[in-house]
Design an enzyme around this catalytic site. Structure first.
Site, PDB file in Angstrom:
ATOM      1  N   LYS A  91       0.810  -1.218   0.000  1.00  0.00           N
ATOM      2  CA  LYS A  91       0.000   0.000   0.000  1.00  0.00           C
ATOM      3  C   LYS A  91       0.848   1.275   0.000  1.00  0.00           C
ATOM      4  CE  LYS A  91      -1.016  -0.652   4.961  1.00  0.00           C
ATOM      5  NZ  LYS A  91      -0.626  -2.090   5.022  1.00  0.00           N
ATOM      6  N   THR A  92       2.013   1.253   0.659  1.00  0.00           N
ATOM      7  CA  THR A  92       2.864   2.447   0.650  1.00  0.00           C
ATOM      8  C   THR A  92       3.330   2.770  -0.760  1.00  0.00           C
ATOM      9  OG1 THR A  92       3.655   2.065   2.909  1.00  0.00           O
ATOM     10  CG2 THR A  92       5.008   3.466   1.512  1.00  0.00           C
ATOM     11  N   GLU A 144      -2.665   6.329   2.357  1.00  0.00           N
ATOM     12  CA  GLU A 144      -2.414   4.934   2.708  1.00  0.00           C
ATOM     13  C   GLU A 144      -3.194   4.646   3.982  1.00  0.00           C
ATOM     14  OE1 GLU A 144       1.211   2.208   4.512  1.00  0.00           O
ATOM     15  OE2 GLU A 144       1.690   4.071   3.470  1.00  0.00           O
TER      16      GLU A 144
END
Length: 482
Positions: A127-128, A171
């Site tokens: 996700k980052t 995020e």
């Protein structure tokens, strides 16, 4: 200042924020956003960190340790605490006794997100990087987005940025269930895996949390999900979700990646399919199949908002990575040193496979620091299997984070789970100094060294680089048969 109605009411009521745990990536990012909103921000943490240097340059007051004196001296309107702060903390209790409202980081961040066109990136892994890629696409498209990312985005020089435009890319963290507070206009799920075993007792509790996250989308909100992921497949089978776009390999999904090329020394390229037809070719600086899927998700989101293809391609090509995500730390002669935040078996697998494909004939040495006793106890066999991809593995002691030791749980569990010690390539080390000494004694020309874990293992790379700068490594080399 660009604030919509509901959040404006919140920020008119609360002007002085005190953040406990401000030295972490997520909390420091929130501190920067609040400061850019014109709020008075202070914070504290148990130790100095890289992120403290970032916020201090912006004039944010920082204190070492946790103490009720912070509340007495600073007189904040509201206290914000990270999930790592345990109940019963004296500073928390004192603030409560004074009637000062206490919020979690995600609650405050959601005030900003839910009033914007929010693009929420969730998933156990990736996700980052995916949020960072999307943030850069929207930045180059001159939409002036607000960005809040849990890691450092190299390309915008930070992990948070307040924009004047309508979009917010964030995020969203599933570790404590706080991602369920966010109402996304576009919700991305990169994968759904069992992690954070202290919060989720079993795999299906994770799936149920992701299901609630997707149900919390705004009306007519879109979900962009990786159809390749087994957890996402379970999620889709057990849900009555609509307005879903899928992505993955080949032609089985709405969007697909084909003809992936892993470039020697780093980088990838792939063709983009939409509804089975080739629509584009993308070149990446970052490596690995996992980053191809991350880039494909970002491509889908950019296309959803009608951002021109040339801008999307340009952003993905320029994307140089997020800090601690297969980050190249340095090169000494023919030895390359990388660092990665991976702390789950799936992440380790993806990172090591990326290095194997990037450097197919070079020896990969992994230095792994397990993160949390609970995760190690639950997944030590899977850790052993994933780490076995490397040619050499040095196991460090467990980084506890906020956990107390569990009897019988140590890095030796991983070591003992390796069948026949995988040919004698696993080594237990009692300290970071021992790791540095052993690696520097055994390194030869051509080696690729990876530090991996969510603790302070990243510090080892710099120590190795400093020692190797004065070493002649050209006498020997190890070549791995492809």
């Amino acid at each position: 200042m660009w604030i919509l109605t509901a959040s404006k009411l919140k920020f008119e009521k609360y002007r002085k924020f005190h953040l406990m745990g401000i030295g972490g990536a997520g909390m420091s990012g929130l501190a920067l956003l609040l400061s850019q909103l014109g709020c008075e921000v202070s914070g504290c943490d148990v130790a100095h960190s890289y992120y403290i240097d970032k916020i201090s340059k912006k004039g944010i007051d920082f204190r070492i340790g946790h103490s009720k004196e912070h509340i007495e001296e600073l007189e904040p309107d509201v206290l914000v605490c990270s999930s790592a702060i345990p109940a019963g903390n004296s500073e928390l209790e004192f603030a409560s006794s004074k009637g000062i409202p206490i919020y979690k980081r995600a609650e405050v961040l959601s005030w900003l997100f839910n009033e914007r066109s929010g693009i929420g990136v969730a998933g156990t892994h990736g996700k980052t990087t995916t949020a960072s890629m999307i943030g850069l696409i929207f930045e180059l498209a001159k939409t002036n987005p607000t960005v809040a990312i849990g890691g450092e985005l190299c390309d915008i020089g930070g992990n948070a940025k307040l924009g004047k435009g309508p979009y917010m890319i964030a995020e969203l963290d599933e570790s404590d269930g706080s991602f369920e507070l966010f109402n996304s206009e576009v919700a991305i799920v990169t994968n759904a895996d069992w992690d954070h075993v202290d919060h989720y007792p079993h795999f299906h509790s994770v799936i149920n949390a992701f299901k609630r996250f997707l149900h919390n989308r705004k009306e007519q909100g879109l979900a962009v999900v990786c159809g390749e992921d087994k957890g996402v497949q379970v999620l889709m089978e057990s849900s009555d979700l609509d307005n879903i776009v899928t992505y993955g390999w080949g032609t089985s999904w709405d969007w697909g990646a084909i003809d992936v090329v892993h470039k020697s020394g780093g980088g990838t390229s792939f063709k983009v399919l939409h509804k089975g037809k080739t629509v584009d070719t993308v070149e990446l600086r970052v490596s690995g199949d996992h980053n191809v899927l991350n880039a494909l998700a970002a491509y889908v989101v950019g296309s959803t908002y009608s951002i021109p293809q040339d801008i999307i391609k340009d952003a993905l090509n320029k994307f140089s990575g997020a800090k601690r995500r297969l980050q190249h730390m340095g090169k000494i002669g023919d030895v390359d040193i990388f660092d990665d935040y991976g702390h789950h078996p799936s992440e380790i697998n993806a990172t090591l496979m990326a290095l194997k494909k990037t450097f197919p004939q070079r020896r990969i040495t992994a230095i792994f620091q397990p993160h949390r006793y609970t995760r190690t106890a639950a997944m030590y066999r899977e850790f052993a299997e994933s780490l076995s991809i490397a040619d050499k593995v040095y196991l460090m002691p467990i980084y506890p984070a906020d956990e107390t030791p569990i009897e019988g749980v140590s890095s030796h569990l991983i070591y003992s789970a390796v069948v026949d010690n995988a040919g004698g390539k696993f080594y237990l080390c009692s300290s970071s100094d021992e790791v540095v000494d052993r690696v520097c004694e055994e390194v030869v020309s051509g080696d690729v060294i990876l530090t991996i874990g969510a603790g302070d293992v990243f510090m080892i790379g710099d120590k190795i680089i400093k020692i190797l700068q004065n070493r002649d490594l050209s006498a020997n080399a190890v070549v791995i048969e492809a």
